[in-house]
Each structure stands twice: as C-alpha cells, then as structure tokens.
Enzyme design. Sequence first.
Site, PDB file in Angstrom:
ATOM      1  CD  GLU A 144      42.129 -25.120 -32.122  1.00  0.00           C
ATOM      2  OE1 GLU A 144      42.535 -23.958 -32.015  1.00  0.00           O
ATOM      3  OE2 GLU A 144      42.891 -26.095 -32.089  1.00  0.00           O
TER       4      GLU A 144
ATOM      5  NE  ARG B  56      35.771 -24.017 -32.169  1.00  0.00           N
ATOM      6  CZ  ARG B  56      34.764 -23.927 -31.326  1.00  0.00           C
ATOM      7  NH1 ARG B  56      34.095 -22.802 -31.211  1.00  0.00           N
ATOM      8  NH2 ARG B  56      34.403 -24.938 -30.594  1.00  0.00           N
ATOM      9  CB  CYS B  57      42.452 -23.754 -37.110  1.00  0.00           C
ATOM     10  SG  CYS B  57      43.818 -22.775 -37.707  1.00  0.00           S
TER      11      CYS B  57
ATOM     12  CD  GLN C 184      42.795 -18.057 -26.467  1.00  0.00           C
ATOM     13  OE1 GLN C 184      42.330 -17.208 -27.221  1.00  0.00           O
ATOM     14  NE2 GLN C 184      43.106 -19.271 -26.888  1.00  0.00           N
TER      15      GLN C 184
HETATM   16  N1  MCN Z   1      36.959 -33.155 -24.880  1.00  0.00           N
HETATM   17  C1  MCN Z   1      36.417 -34.391 -24.598  1.00  0.00           C
HETATM   18  N2  MCN Z   1      36.967 -35.500 -25.179  1.00  0.00           N
HETATM   19  C2  MCN Z   1      37.998 -35.399 -26.054  1.00  0.00           C
HETATM   20  C3  MCN Z   1      38.529 -34.140 -26.365  1.00  0.00           C
HETATM   21  C4  MCN Z   1      38.003 -33.019 -25.743  1.00  0.00           C
HETATM   22  O1  MCN Z   1      35.460 -34.471 -23.846  1.00  0.00           O
HETATM   23  N3  MCN Z   1      38.523 -36.484 -26.610  1.00  0.00           N
HETATM   24  C5  MCN Z   1      36.466 -31.935 -24.192  1.00  0.00           C
HETATM   25  C6  MCN Z   1      37.537 -31.386 -23.259  1.00  0.00           C
HETATM   26  O2  MCN Z   1      37.527 -32.003 -22.041  1.00  0.00           O
HETATM   27  C7  MCN Z   1      37.217 -29.915 -23.208  1.00  0.00           C
HETATM   28  C8  MCN Z   1      36.668 -29.651 -24.609  1.00  0.00           C
HETATM   29  O3  MCN Z   1      36.242 -30.910 -25.123  1.00  0.00           O
HETATM   30  O4  MCN Z   1      36.237 -29.669 -22.242  1.00  0.00           O
HETATM   31  C9  MCN Z   1      37.742 -29.062 -25.539  1.00  0.00           C
HETATM   32  O5  MCN Z   1      38.921 -29.769 -25.375  1.00  0.00           O
HETATM   33  P1  MCN Z   1      40.190 -29.684 -26.357  1.00  0.00           P
HETATM   34  O6  MCN Z   1      39.822 -30.206 -27.676  1.00  0.00           O
HETATM   35  O7  MCN Z   1      41.321 -30.285 -25.641  1.00  0.00           O
HETATM   36  O8  MCN Z   1      40.448 -28.136 -26.557  1.00  0.00           O
HETATM   37  P2  MCN Z   1      40.904 -27.052 -25.465  1.00  0.00           P
HETATM   38  O9  MCN Z   1      40.228 -27.301 -24.199  1.00  0.00           O
HETATM   39  O10 MCN Z   1      42.369 -26.894 -25.495  1.00  0.00           O
HETATM   40  O11 MCN Z   1      40.203 -25.771 -26.069  1.00  0.00           O
HETATM   41  C10 MCN Z   1      40.809 -25.016 -27.062  1.00  0.00           C
HETATM   42  C11 MCN Z   1      39.960 -24.931 -28.298  1.00  0.00           C
HETATM   43  C12 MCN Z   1      40.428 -23.781 -29.099  1.00  0.00           C
HETATM   44  S1  MCN Z   1      42.070 -23.659 -29.418  1.00  0.00           S
HETATM   45  C13 MCN Z   1      39.564 -22.822 -29.543  1.00  0.00           C
HETATM   46  S2  MCN Z   1      40.151 -21.624 -30.570  1.00  0.00           S
HETATM   47  C14 MCN Z   1      38.192 -22.808 -29.099  1.00  0.00           C
HETATM   48  C15 MCN Z   1      37.698 -24.154 -28.700  1.00  0.00           C
HETATM   49  O12 MCN Z   1      38.581 -24.802 -27.916  1.00  0.00           O
HETATM   50  N4  MCN Z   1      37.785 -21.762 -28.358  1.00  0.00           N
HETATM   51  C16 MCN Z   1      36.606 -21.864 -27.652  1.00  0.00           C
HETATM   52  N5  MCN Z   1      36.418 -24.181 -28.260  1.00  0.00           N
HETATM   53  C17 MCN Z   1      35.880 -23.101 -27.626  1.00  0.00           C
HETATM   54  N6  MCN Z   1      34.699 -23.182 -26.967  1.00  0.00           N
HETATM   55  C18 MCN Z   1      34.244 -22.112 -26.277  1.00  0.00           C
HETATM   56  N7  MCN Z   1      33.072 -22.218 -25.621  1.00  0.00           N
HETATM   57  N8  MCN Z   1      34.938 -20.936 -26.230  1.00  0.00           N
HETATM   58  C19 MCN Z   1      36.101 -20.786 -26.891  1.00  0.00           C
HETATM   59  O13 MCN Z   1      36.772 -19.649 -26.820  1.00  0.00           O
HETATM   60 CU1  CUM Z   2      43.389 -22.008 -32.910  1.00  0.00          CU
HETATM   61  S1  CUM Z   2      42.521 -20.532 -32.118  1.00  0.00           S
HETATM   62 MO1  CUM Z   2      42.585 -21.612 -30.524  1.00  0.00          MO
HETATM   63  O1  CUM Z   2      44.224 -22.060 -30.782  1.00  0.00           O
HETATM   64  O2  CUM Z   2      42.803 -20.562 -29.272  1.00  0.00           O
END
Ligand code: MCN
Ligand code: CUM
Length: 809
Positions: A763, A387-388, A240
């Site tokens: 998350e 996921r948090c 990651q």
């Molecule tokens: N997004 C959006 N508008 C926003 C915020 C986010 O459209 N205001 C979209 C983003 O562009 C991105 C997605 O939502 O495509 C997730 O964005 P974000 O919230 O920034 O999270 P990350 O991309 O950093 O993803 C990490 C988060 C985590 S920490 C875990 S744990 C988790 C999660 O994402 N693991 C996942 N969702 C998951 N989804 C899949 N399919 N697989 C995982 O392993």
């Molecule tokens: Cu909180 S589990 Mo995610 O941070 O990869």
Amino acid sequence: MNDQTKIDQDRAERTEKLQGMGCKRKRVEDVRFTQGKGSYVDDLKLPGMLFGDFVRSPHAHARIKSIDTSRAKALPGVVAVLTAADLKPLGLHYMPTLAGDVQAVLAEEKVLFQNQEVAFVIAEDRYIASDATELVDVEYEALPCIVDPFKSMDADAPILREDIQDKMEGAHGPRKHPNHIFEWTIGDKEATDAVFANADVTIKEMLVDHRTHPSPLETCQSVASFDKVKGELTLWGTFQAPHVIRTVVSLISGLPEHKIHVIAPDIGGGFGNKVGAYAGYVCSVVGSIVLGVPVKWVEDRMENLSTTSFARDYHMTTELAATKDGKIQAMRVHVLADHGAFDACADPSKWPAGFMNICTGSYDIPTAHLAVDGVYTNKASGGVAYRCSFRVTEAVFAIERAVELLADKLGMDAAELRIKNFIKPEQFPYKSALGWEYDSGDYHTAMKKAMDTIGYKELREEQAQKREAFKRGETREIMGIGISFFTEIVGAGPAKNCDILGIAMFDSAEIRIHPTGSVIARMGTKSQGQGHETTYAQIIATEIGIPADDIMIEEGNTDTAPYGLGTYGSRSTPVAGAATAVAARKIKAKAQMIAAHMLEVHEGDLEWDVDRFRVKGLPEKFKTMKEIAWAAYNAPPPNMEPGLEAVNYYEPPNMTYPFGAYFCVMDIDVDTGVAKTRRFYALDDCGTRINPMIIEGQVHGGLTEAFACAMGQEIRYDEHGNVMGASFMDFFLPTAVETPNWETDFTVTPSPHHPIGAKGVGESPHVGGVPCFSNAVNDAYAFLGAGHIQMPHDAWRLWTVGQKLGLHT
Ligand code: MCN
Ligand code: CUM
C-alpha cells in the site's frame, strides 16, 4: 580455480537454484492467470444453482410504505423473493459491522442511501432474477436527505438511523446527536493548544480526502451451498479474510463453525473492497439454507461502485505550529468523517478512525492532538482502506499537504523543511506524540538519494525560469514539483491493540515437507493478486534450502489453512511472512537433529550451508534437506516422531513502518487544465526485499491508483443523494493511456523485530502517491496565489482554478 573459489561458486549455484529471497522470481500464479485459467467465484457452476439479484432503492432517504412481491414471484423462473420481513424472524435483517454498528441486510422501514438493498430475488438464472427485480413494487415516501456531512449534526437535521435513535451510547462512547457515530480523540489537547497560542508561525487548512472507491476489476460475489443432510454450509466468495468471514457467519447464523467451509478462490483484485461483509453474502446464504440448493450472487459494476464500501471521505482541518526557522512544534487535526448510512468501516475494532493518529508522519513533532467525529449521511456505508493501512492515506495526505503549506508560509523550500523536521536515524525506535513506536527508518538517506536522482536543484531552477516566462506571457504552461515523504504503518498487529471482533490480529503458516522433499505450505492470508504463491515460497526456500519451484503455497480454504486474519493493511509479509519464517525455522531445527543422527555427530557440530547441514570442518560430509526429508519419514532418530512439518501462529510485537520519498514533476496547461506528469520517481524502503520484481509491480499498481485518486477518481452525490460516478463512464479508472511512466528506486532499512527484517509494501505507493500528485498540482499554481486546491485534480476542476485566478482571457 582454487578450492575456495570452487566452493563459493558451488554455493552460489545452489543458492540461485533455490530462487529464494531477493530473487526476481517470475510469478507462478500468472501461468494460469495469463491463460485465462484462473478460477474465480463466478466460474463456479454447481448442479441446481440459482441466482440472486437485488431490488434497490432509487431514493437516498425514504420510508418504505409497502413492498409487493407478487408480480415478481409470478414470473416463470423466479423461485423466491426475500424481504426484511423474511429475514427478521431469523434475526438476520440486520448484520453486525466490523465497527460495532449494525447494518441493514434488507431495508425494513426505511432506506438510507440510493441503491440500498430492499429485496433479494432468487431465480433460475441471472437474467430472470434481474427482470424480476423490476416487478417488485415498493411504495416509498421520500424524506429530506443529508448529503453534506457538515449539516449532519444540525439541530433540524432529519434523523437518519431511527433504529438506534435512542441509543446515545455508541460502540466508541457517547453520541452527541442522533446522526453522530463517535468522537475519538488522542494526544494532549491542552499542551497542543498552548503551543499554538505562542507559536511564531501557524497554518490551518481544510484538507479534503474525497470519497472514492477501490473498484477492483472483479466485483464482490459469493456462492452459498447448504447441505441440509449434513447441516453444513460451503461458502465461496471474494473474501480478503476468509477465516473472519467463517467466524462471523457462524456467530450470526448460529451454525457451528466447523460446519462452515469458507473458500476464497482466485480473487481479481481486492484493494480493501473485499474485507467487509455484504448483504449479498448474507442473502445468498439465507437463500441456500431456505431453498436447499446453491445460490450465487454476483454484483454488477454499478452495484459495486455505489453500494459495497467506499473509501476516504475525510474532511480534515489541519494545523501546524512552527518556529520562524521552520521547526515544527505541534500539529492539531480535526476530522469530520462521513461514514454514510451505517458505520461499516473496516478497521481493527478499537480504532474507529483507523490509524489516523500516524498523522504526524515522518517528522519529529513533539506535541499533537487529533479529534475525529464520525457522522451518518445518506450515502453508502463502508469506509474501507483502499490500498492503505486503515486511514493512513488520509493521515499522510494531511501532513504532507500541511508541510507544503507551512513551507509556503515560511518561504522555505519544501524539501529542506522536511529534512529539518525528519525523525533522525538515531531516534529509532521512535515514539510519536500520538502513540506509535516506529520500528526503524533512515529518512535522511532516502531523501538525499531521491533528490540527487531526480535532480531536485535543477528542477527548481527550471521551475523558477518557467514561472518568469509565464509571467512574461511566453508560455501558458506551469510546472509543479510534488514531494511526498511518507511513513506507513502496516502489519496489524500486536494483540494488545489490534483485534477484529475480539480476535487478536495474529497470522499463521503451516509448512509440510513431503518425503521426497517437496513442500506444501498454507497461510491464513489470501492473495488477491499480490503474488503470495510466488513470494511465500521464496521465504521458505531460503530458510530451508528447498527450491521455490518445489514449494506449493495454498491460501483461502478455511478447512485446510491455519486460522488467520487475512490480507489487508499490507499485513501478509509483516505477519504471515514472519509466521512462515518461524515455521520454517522449526522445521530446520528438527532437520538438524535428523541430520546429526544420520551423520553420527552431535547437532552442535553441524552448520547450515544453503540447502544442507554439513559437518563443521568436514564440508564433504553433509546431508541435503531432501535427504533429511526422506529420513524424517523413513528413519527418524529413535524417540523422535516421524514427519517434517510445522505450524506457527505469529503475534507480531509491533507493526512495521515502511517509508518512501516520492517526487513528481508535472506540467499543466492553464487554459485547458490538462495536467501532464513528466516524471514520477518513487523510492520505497520496505526493509528486506523478498522479490524485487513483485515489489516493483506493487509500486506500479499502487502509484496508478494514487494517480487515479488524486487526478480524477471520485464518488460524488448530488443534493438529492443521487450517486454520481457509479459507472466507469463517470468514475475514472486509468488505463495505460493515461498512466504516467514510473521510476522506482529503493533503500533497505530492515525491521528490527521481524524474523527476516521485511516490512509490508503493497500500500505504500498509494499512501505516498496521492499527496505527491496533489502537491505537484498545488505547487504548480502556488506562485499565482491559488491557495490550497482540493482533489481530485481533473482537467475540469483545474480549468476552474485558472478561471478563478483570472488566467483565462
Ligand atoms: N513483498 C516483498 N518484499 C517485502 C514486502 C512485500 O517481496 N519486503 C511482496 C510480498 O511477498 C507480496 C507483495 O509484495 O507478494 C505484497 O506484500 P505485502 O506488502 O505484505 O502486502 P499484502 O500481501 O498483505 O497485500 C495487501 C496489499 C493491500 S492491503 C492492498 S489494498 C493491495 C495490495 O496489497 N491490493 C492489491 N496490492 C495489490 N495488488 C494486487 N495485484 N491486487 C490487489 O487487490
Ligand atoms: Cu488498505 S485496502 Mo488493503 O487493506 O486491502
């Protein structure tokens, strides 16, 4: 059609063509995923590649008396067997953890949890390696083990970590006992105790957020290939955070960082499991360096569930103090954190208990104190977020259960009590008693929308009637209404308080526009399924007016991507998403100068219009971004360097604080303990929404994992430290059959400090979902005087509740 209408229509058409922010753009990566054309670590086949497999301990706690590898080595096809004795001279039998502890790569004198890695067999194929693990003869002397964390610091408790037995100063201060890891406190203890001593009403409950596991479909894996001639190491893996892995590998192997190429190809789900560093990675690297050929390591399901990381295992004594009319005055929490055998928690370095101090939640609680004690037990290490954002699920579970218990005690409606204590819109930015500054929020609006949509009042009336009917013996079904109003904290983070092993938690984007106006952009993050290839392109499309379909997003190769801290804690949008917008704006600024030169006007005479710069007052005089890109390479203004690209390393000024209002309606059969989710409504506010379809998908996934955790998923241990739930036979992984239907909704409260106002969302649904399910179950049984019912709420346990309450005849 008048002229203005025509202009507006033309602009709308051009905007639509971009598929920019706000568009439900279809996921571009799914073209390959749905056709089985993804490229995962295990798809990698290199010439001469060997396969590794671990010999693992059957005991939870035992002394290793001897290891005899001769029978294994004699098996045809076995190339090498590594033990701690081989790694020790290289200084690699232990590796540093993200939490400032060390973790055994291969056990030396002792094993500390069941399935701990003892030896690594390398063979010509996976099957031979696996067969040979059975031929390694290890003589153990079993030792008494600690399973219950509350017994960990007993005077007569066996000492687990003999390697640091005399080191009474840990990474986060003094240790109270050889099995103690750290104590972390925050808040004003005296003031909090004083409020409690004089409060009208208090509640106190031990709230357990039990041990579970992220269990992505693809397990953890790596392929290491060391080129002896060039002295270069290429490491493919399920990472990651690829750049962090490169730095860590460099620091522990001594190889120069530029000679290490870390590549995270497609990843089949991470959910926190793929943040940390695992023994398998190290052993594949050592194997390849020693043997000079590529070595692959692929976990099986049992190994994944029982050894690489766990989540939660927080035992939270939670207290609230309030006035008679329900104003919460103080919160006091003590957490006993079971970290297993090594402290391998994946948190920013200064935060041994993650962001647990977000536990005052969405409420204006003036006084609070939090203390966390981390202890060692004979269980697998890990402590990943699942996921948090770093223990936020635990924090939200504590406050959202506690608020319900308080409502019960006050005889107040749980929604009303929440609304009464919400941080008010005008209080943002809001400084919490435990030190956070919430960037923005409008909780009242979100809660009202949620309550109106779900028909809260009517549901409570229905529930009252059903309770009467139950008491009259007319039904065996009870109805629960679960509420959760959560505030997340995502987007780590400002360098002032967030780093990983000393590296500030910024993130990055590099955007390069080709002469024909197509684009490649690279980020320091790494998608594991979140759809980054789709959504980053949407940010760029809106910012610079090039259609998202002409923008390729690449992540995961440390040779090409700018340095970033990776994807976890929903930080991609808050941090790399911000970097993307800022880099795009740099490009736009240069494009404006080029356009001015082309149109022979002053820069200030130009205005931006969707995909072009046009001369103010002369809309027919314009240059499109595509034309500008061509000019950037062919006829840039004199004294301007050619090309059109930009990079940004973004250090966020603050985290983002998404929030949401969730409601669950549940019907439980008290005779079987079977709980049916009738409705689940989730309103999320993640600020500006980039792709509403992807957000909905994220919410569906996060809620499904919340449902899993609350309703059955658990990694349990028996009294001998045998891990229960190490396969999908025992570990609850919901399928479409069990999963409820999700109703999603939203409000939009932009982040004031983020360039596009976006907050993370990945998350949130999990963080808000777990307490919502648990509150629904608890609410269902509350009128029967059940008291707090611990998770997970599987049918067997709920049947037991009915049994205890004397409901079964
Ligand atoms: N997004 C959006 N508008 C926003 C915020 C986010 O459209 N205001 C979209 C983003 O562009 C991105 C997605 O939502 O495509 C997730 O964005 P974000 O919230 O920034 O999270 P990350 O991309 O950093 O993803 C990490 C988060 C985590 S920490 C875990 S744990 C988790 C999660 O994402 N693991 C996942 N969702 C998951 N989804 C899949 N399919 N697989 C995982 O392993
Ligand atoms: Cu909180 S589990 Mo995610 O941070 O990869």
